[in-house]
Design a protein around this motif. Sequence first.
Motif, PDB file in Angstrom:
ATOM      1  N   LEU A 212       3.464   6.618  -5.047  1.00 45.04           N
ATOM      2  CA  LEU A 212       3.298   7.005  -6.446  1.00 45.04           C
ATOM      3  C   LEU A 212       2.235   8.089  -6.601  1.00 45.04           C
ATOM      4  O   LEU A 212       2.413   9.049  -7.354  1.00 45.04           O
ATOM      5  N   LEU A 213       1.116   7.944  -5.876  1.00 48.23           N
ATOM      6  CA  LEU A 213       0.064   8.958  -5.929  1.00 48.23           C
ATOM      7  C   LEU A 213       0.551  10.281  -5.346  1.00 48.23           C
ATOM      8  O   LEU A 213       0.223  11.361  -5.851  1.00 48.23           O
ATOM      9  N   PHE A 214       1.353  10.203  -4.290  1.00 46.93           N
ATOM     10  CA  PHE A 214       1.893  11.417  -3.671  1.00 46.93           C
ATOM     11  C   PHE A 214       2.823  12.149  -4.639  1.00 46.93           C
ATOM     12  O   PHE A 214       2.740  13.378  -4.800  1.00 46.93           O
ATOM     13  N   LEU A 215       3.717  11.405  -5.291  1.00 50.20           N
ATOM     14  CA  LEU A 215       4.617  12.014  -6.266  1.00 50.20           C
ATOM     15  C   LEU A 215       3.839  12.600  -7.438  1.00 50.20           C
ATOM     16  O   LEU A 215       4.185  13.673  -7.953  1.00 50.20           O
ATOM     17  N   LEU A 216       2.789  11.892  -7.849  1.00 49.30           N
ATOM     18  CA  LEU A 216       1.944  12.397  -8.940  1.00 49.30           C
ATOM     19  C   LEU A 216       1.255  13.694  -8.529  1.00 49.30           C
ATOM     20  O   LEU A 216       1.197  14.653  -9.308  1.00 49.30           O
ATOM     21  N   ALA A 217       0.737  13.721  -7.289  1.00 47.36           N
ATOM     22  CA  ALA A 217       0.051  14.923  -6.806  1.00 47.36           C
ATOM     23  C   ALA A 217       1.001  16.106  -6.730  1.00 47.36           C
ATOM     24  O   ALA A 217       0.668  17.220  -7.160  1.00 47.36           O
ATOM     25  N   MET A 218       2.203  15.881  -6.176  1.00 50.11           N
ATOM     26  CA  MET A 218       3.170  16.971  -6.072  1.00 50.11           C
ATOM     27  C   MET A 218       3.643  17.418  -7.459  1.00 50.11           C
ATOM     28  O   MET A 218       3.715  18.616  -7.746  1.00 50.11           O
ATOM     29  N   GLY A 219       3.957  16.449  -8.317  1.00 42.41           N
ATOM     30  CA  GLY A 219       4.447  16.790  -9.645  1.00 42.41           C
ATOM     31  C   GLY A 219       3.410  17.461 -10.517  1.00 42.41           C
ATOM     32  O   GLY A 219       3.715  18.387 -11.276  1.00 42.41           O
TER      33      GLY A 219
ATOM     34  N   LEU B 288       0.836  -1.205   0.000  1.00 43.47           N
ATOM     35  CA  LEU B 288       0.000   0.000   0.000  1.00 43.47           C
ATOM     36  C   LEU B 288       0.869   1.252   0.000  1.00 43.47           C
ATOM     37  O   LEU B 288       0.543   2.245  -0.668  1.00 43.47           O
ATOM     38  N   SER B 289       1.983   1.203   0.728  1.00 47.04           N
ATOM     39  CA  SER B 289       2.854   2.371   0.786  1.00 47.04           C
ATOM     40  C   SER B 289       3.426   2.707  -0.594  1.00 47.04           C
ATOM     41  O   SER B 289       3.632   3.881  -0.920  1.00 47.04           O
ATOM     42  N   LEU B 290       3.660   1.685  -1.422  1.00 52.63           N
ATOM     43  CA  LEU B 290       4.161   1.926  -2.769  1.00 52.63           C
ATOM     44  C   LEU B 290       3.129   2.687  -3.599  1.00 52.63           C
ATOM     45  O   LEU B 290       3.462   3.657  -4.297  1.00 52.63           O
ATOM     46  N   THR B 291       1.862   2.268  -3.502  1.00 48.97           N
ATOM     47  CA  THR B 291       0.786   2.947  -4.230  1.00 48.97           C
ATOM     48  C   THR B 291       0.625   4.385  -3.747  1.00 48.97           C
ATOM     49  O   THR B 291       0.496   5.315  -4.552  1.00 48.97           O
ATOM     50  N   LEU B 292       0.642   4.558  -2.425  1.00 48.43           N
ATOM     51  CA  LEU B 292       0.494   5.902  -1.869  1.00 48.43           C
ATOM     52  C   LEU B 292       1.662   6.800  -2.271  1.00 48.43           C
ATOM     53  O   LEU B 292       1.474   7.993  -2.542  1.00 48.43           O
TER      54      LEU B 292
ATOM     55  N   LEU C 129      -7.090   8.257   0.981  1.00 46.17           N
ATOM     56  CA  LEU C 129      -7.218   8.452  -0.461  1.00 46.17           C
ATOM     57  C   LEU C 129      -7.895   9.775  -0.798  1.00 46.17           C
ATOM     58  O   LEU C 129      -7.625  10.376  -1.843  1.00 46.17           O
ATOM     59  N   HIS C 130      -8.774  10.236   0.103  1.00 52.09           N
ATOM     60  CA  HIS C 130      -9.436  11.519  -0.124  1.00 52.09           C
ATOM     61  C   HIS C 130      -8.429  12.675  -0.115  1.00 52.09           C
ATOM     62  O   HIS C 130      -8.673  13.717  -0.723  1.00 52.09           O
ATOM     63  N   HIS C 131      -7.299  12.487   0.569  1.00 51.83           N
ATOM     64  CA  HIS C 131      -6.268  13.515   0.579  1.00 51.83           C
ATOM     65  C   HIS C 131      -5.259  13.320  -0.556  1.00 51.83           C
ATOM     66  O   HIS C 131      -4.320  14.112  -0.686  1.00 51.83           O
ATOM     67  N   LEU C 132      -5.454  12.278  -1.371  1.00 54.75           N
ATOM     68  CA  LEU C 132      -4.499  11.982  -2.440  1.00 54.75           C
ATOM     69  C   LEU C 132      -5.113  12.006  -3.838  1.00 54.75           C
ATOM     70  O   LEU C 132      -4.537  12.584  -4.759  1.00 54.75           O
ATOM     71  N   ILE C 133      -6.265  11.370  -4.008  1.00 49.60           N
ATOM     72  CA  ILE C 133      -6.824  11.201  -5.349  1.00 49.60           C
ATOM     73  C   ILE C 133      -7.216  12.535  -5.995  1.00 49.60           C
ATOM     74  O   ILE C 133      -6.788  12.821  -7.121  1.00 49.60           O
TER      75      ILE C 133
ATOM     76  N   LEU D 144       0.884  17.232   2.095  1.00 52.32           N
ATOM     77  CA  LEU D 144       2.071  17.311   2.937  1.00 52.32           C
ATOM     78  C   LEU D 144       1.741  17.129   4.411  1.00 52.32           C
ATOM     79  O   LEU D 144       2.595  16.697   5.196  1.00 52.32           O
ATOM     80  N   THR D 145       0.528  17.457   4.803  1.00 53.98           N
ATOM     81  CA  THR D 145       0.124  17.309   6.201  1.00 53.98           C
ATOM     82  C   THR D 145      -0.150  15.861   6.564  1.00 53.98           C
ATOM     83  O   THR D 145       0.081  15.443   7.702  1.00 53.98           O
ATOM     84  N   VAL D 146      -0.625  15.079   5.615  1.00 56.90           N
ATOM     85  CA  VAL D 146      -1.108  13.721   5.905  1.00 56.90           C
ATOM     86  C   VAL D 146      -0.144  12.638   5.418  1.00 56.90           C
ATOM     87  O   VAL D 146       0.266  11.758   6.181  1.00 56.90           O
ATOM     88  N   ILE D 147       0.232  12.664   4.143  1.00 55.75           N
ATOM     89  CA  ILE D 147       0.886  11.519   3.510  1.00 55.75           C
ATOM     90  C   ILE D 147       2.298  11.248   4.026  1.00 55.75           C
ATOM     91  O   ILE D 147       2.637  10.075   4.286  1.00 55.75           O
ATOM     92  N   PRO D 148       3.172  12.233   4.210  1.00 53.61           N
ATOM     93  CA  PRO D 148       4.516  11.907   4.724  1.00 53.61           C
ATOM     94  C   PRO D 148       4.473  11.181   6.062  1.00 53.61           C
ATOM     95  O   PRO D 148       5.274  10.259   6.291  1.00 53.61           O
ATOM     96  N   LYS D 149       3.568  11.558   6.950  1.00 51.28           N
ATOM     97  CA  LYS D 149       3.463  10.874   8.238  1.00 51.28           C
ATOM     98  C   LYS D 149       2.988   9.435   8.052  1.00 51.28           C
ATOM     99  O   LYS D 149       3.488   8.512   8.714  1.00 51.28           O
ATOM    100  N   VAL D 150       2.039   9.230   7.153  1.00 49.41           N
ATOM    101  CA  VAL D 150       1.551   7.868   6.887  1.00 49.41           C
ATOM    102  C   VAL D 150       2.687   7.002   6.347  1.00 49.41           C
ATOM    103  O   VAL D 150       2.873   5.855   6.776  1.00 49.41           O
TER     104      VAL D 150
END
Length: 314
Positions: A36-43, A30-34, A283-287, A79-85
Motif C-alpha cells: 500500500l505504501l509503495f502504491l501510494l509512493a508511486m501514485g 507486513l507485505s500488505l502494508t508495504l 521504511l526509510h525508502h518508503l515513508i 523501485l530499487t528496493v521494494i519490488p525485491k522485498v
Amino acid sequence: MASPSNDSTAPVSEFLLICFPNFQSWQHWLSLTLSLLFLLAMGANIPTLLITIQLEASLHQPLFYLLSLLSLLDIMLCLTVIPKVLAIFWFELRSISFPFCFLQMFIMNSFLTMESCTFMVMAYDHYVAICHPLRYPSIITDQFVARAVVFVIARNAFVSLPVPMLSARLRYCVGNIIKNCICTSLSVSKLSCDDITFNQLYQFVAGWTLLGSDLILIVISYSFILKVVLRIKAEGAVAKALSTCGSHSIFIFFFSTVLLVLVITKLARKTIPPDVPILLNILHHLIPPALNPIVYGVRTKEIKQGIQNLLKRL
C-alpha cells in the motif's frame, strides 16, 4: 533456488536475502502494508507531481524542477528496493546476483545523498527568495537548476561509487546468506573473509561528510532566513515567508528523523532486536517518498491549482 554455501573456502556466486528471520510468520501482513505504501509512493509522485509539473505551464519554474528531481530520486529508490522485498515475501525469490546486489548498494548509497543534496539546493532557493527577492529571477534561473542537477548527480555518484566497488572486490567465502532484505554494505561485507575495516571507514566518512555538509548548509540557509523574517514588519509577510519554507522543512524533518532513528537503533543493536533496523531501513525508502508529494501538494498553492487545472481538462 541456490542452497547456502557452507564451505568456508569456496567462493559464492550469488547471495540469499533472509528478511526478518525471527518474524517470518507475519511477513504476509507486513507485505500488505508495504504494498500500500509503495502504491501510494508511486501514485503520489508520478501523477501528483511529475505529470502535473510537466503539463502545467505555470509550474515550469526552478523550484518545481528541483521538486521533480526529488520525486525521480524517490521513485528510483522505491523501485530499487521494494519490488525485491515483496518478491521475497510473496514468492520466496531470495536469491540475488552479484551484479544486481552491488548495483542496488550503489543506488541506495548515491541516491540517498542525492536527496540530501537536493534539499540543500532547495534551501538555497528559499534563502534567495526571502533574503534577496529582487535578485531571485537573475540568480535562480533554468541554467542554475541545470548546473545544480549536474552537481547533485556527479558529486554523490562519484563519492558513493567506491562503496560497492570496495565490497565487490572482497572474497566472499564465509557464506552467502544476507540477514537483511536489501544489499546494504555492512550486511554484505560481513560475509567476507577479508579485512573490511577500510570499507566501513570509507562508507562512514563519505556518507557523513556528504550528509553532514548538506545539513550544515541547510541550517545556515535557514538561519539567514529566520534572521530576515524576524526583521519583517509588514502585515502577513512573516506568515508568507514561513509558509514558503514550511513544506521543505517537513521534507527535511521526515528525511532526518528516519535517518536518526536508524542510526540510534544500529548503535543500540545489542539491546534492540536485529529485525528492527532492517524494518526501519525499508521504511526509510518508503515513508518519505509516500508522504513528500502529499505534503507538497497540500501545502503548495501552485501545485494544488495545477492539479485542479488538469482535472478540469479531463
